[in-house]
Design a protein around this motif. Structure first.
Motif, PDB file in Angstrom:
ATOM      1  N   LEU A  53      16.922 -81.608 -82.847  1.00  0.00           N
ATOM      2  CA  LEU A  53      18.222 -81.659 -82.185  1.00  0.00           C
ATOM      3  C   LEU A  53      18.088 -81.124 -80.766  1.00  0.00           C
ATOM      4  CD1 LEU A  53      20.270 -79.897 -85.012  1.00  0.00           C
ATOM      5  CD2 LEU A  53      19.800 -82.329 -84.794  1.00  0.00           C
ATOM      6  N   LYS A  66      14.606 -77.679 -84.537  1.00  0.00           N
ATOM      7  CA  LYS A  66      14.324 -78.379 -85.793  1.00  0.00           C
ATOM      8  C   LYS A  66      15.564 -78.287 -86.681  1.00  0.00           C
ATOM      9  CE  LYS A  66       9.877 -79.131 -85.043  1.00  0.00           C
ATOM     10  NZ  LYS A  66       9.377 -80.463 -84.807  1.00  0.00           N
ATOM     11  N   THR A  67      15.864 -79.353 -87.405  1.00  0.00           N
ATOM     12  CA  THR A  67      17.062 -79.335 -88.246  1.00  0.00           C
ATOM     13  C   THR A  67      16.993 -78.225 -89.294  1.00  0.00           C
ATOM     14  OG1 THR A  67      16.102 -81.082 -89.623  1.00  0.00           O
ATOM     15  CG2 THR A  67      17.694 -81.759 -87.969  1.00  0.00           C
ATOM     16  N   TYR A  94      19.870 -75.377 -89.873  1.00  0.00           N
ATOM     17  CA  TYR A  94      20.527 -75.007 -91.134  1.00  0.00           C
ATOM     18  C   TYR A  94      20.493 -73.499 -91.333  1.00  0.00           C
ATOM     19  CZ  TYR A  94      19.915 -79.959 -92.470  1.00  0.00           C
ATOM     20  OH  TYR A  94      19.933 -81.325 -92.521  1.00  0.00           O
ATOM     21  N   ARG A 114      24.853 -82.055 -91.097  1.00  0.00           N
ATOM     22  CA  ARG A 114      24.519 -83.404 -90.608  1.00  0.00           C
ATOM     23  C   ARG A 114      25.764 -84.138 -90.118  1.00  0.00           C
ATOM     24  NH1 ARG A 114      20.852 -83.204 -94.793  1.00  0.00           N
ATOM     25  NH2 ARG A 114      22.199 -84.347 -96.223  1.00  0.00           N
ATOM     26  N   ALA A 148      18.775 -86.757 -80.928  1.00  0.00           N
ATOM     27  CA  ALA A 148      17.562 -86.413 -81.669  1.00  0.00           C
ATOM     28  C   ALA A 148      16.370 -87.022 -80.937  1.00  0.00           C
ATOM     29  CB  ALA A 148      17.640 -86.943 -83.091  1.00  0.00           C
ATOM     30  N   GLY A 156      14.351 -85.180 -87.200  1.00  0.00           N
ATOM     31  CA  GLY A 156      14.346 -83.769 -87.583  1.00  0.00           C
ATOM     32  C   GLY A 156      14.457 -82.800 -86.419  1.00  0.00           C
ATOM     33  N   TYR A 179      26.654 -82.746 -86.773  1.00  0.00           N
ATOM     34  CA  TYR A 179      25.724 -83.287 -85.785  1.00  0.00           C
ATOM     35  C   TYR A 179      26.102 -84.723 -85.418  1.00  0.00           C
ATOM     36  CZ  TYR A 179      21.747 -85.822 -84.022  1.00  0.00           C
ATOM     37  OH  TYR A 179      20.966 -86.656 -83.279  1.00  0.00           O
ATOM     38  N   GLU A 191      23.903 -78.788 -96.071  1.00  0.00           N
ATOM     39  CA  GLU A 191      23.129 -79.644 -95.172  1.00  0.00           C
ATOM     40  C   GLU A 191      23.887 -80.932 -94.856  1.00  0.00           C
ATOM     41  OE1 GLU A 191      19.085 -80.069 -96.551  1.00  0.00           O
ATOM     42  OE2 GLU A 191      18.770 -77.897 -96.516  1.00  0.00           O
TER      43      GLU A 191
END
Length: 120
Positions: free
Chosen positions: A91, A36-37, A41, A71, A85, A89, A74, A67
């Protein structure tokens, strides 16, 4: 500290490397659930040992600097086909990302071996 003051943030390439490594080790340990993003984080905050000022820094639009940086890292990995993805939300590592990590680990082993020969 004013949350809009400029604070040092890790380089994009460092964030990309750590994110790729995080996904790689999850994959190698048999974890099949996408990351999960929000988890990413927090895990990356810990890896980089971010200060409260770094975690709380905001952009002009009020969004989190940290964040936004994660992102962007990513997105860079996504463009080169290393991550994707599966759902909003989440990864995950691609086969290409897995190959990249295997190649990187091989390169590090090679450099370490060459250095050990020079040290003798």
């Amino acid at each position: 500290m004013n949350k809009r003051e400029k604070v040092f943030m890790p380089e994009n390439a460092a964030i990309q490397y750590q994110l790729l490594q995080l996904l790689y080790y999850r994959h190698m340990s048999g974890e099949v659930r996408p990351l999960k993003t929000q988890e990413a984080y927090k895990l990356l905050e810990s890896i980089f040992n971010l200060s409260n000022a770094q975690k709380e820094a905001v952009n002009a639009d009020g969004s989190s600097v940290w964040e936004t940086r994660v992102r962007a890292a990513y997105e860079g990995l996504k463009k080169c086909g290393a991550v994707y993805a599966p759902n909003r939300g989440e990864l995950s590592l691609t086969d290409n990302g897995l190959k990249m990590m295997h190649e990187l680990i091989y390169e590090i082993k090679e450099l370490s071996y060459k250095h050990s020969l020079q040290s003798e």
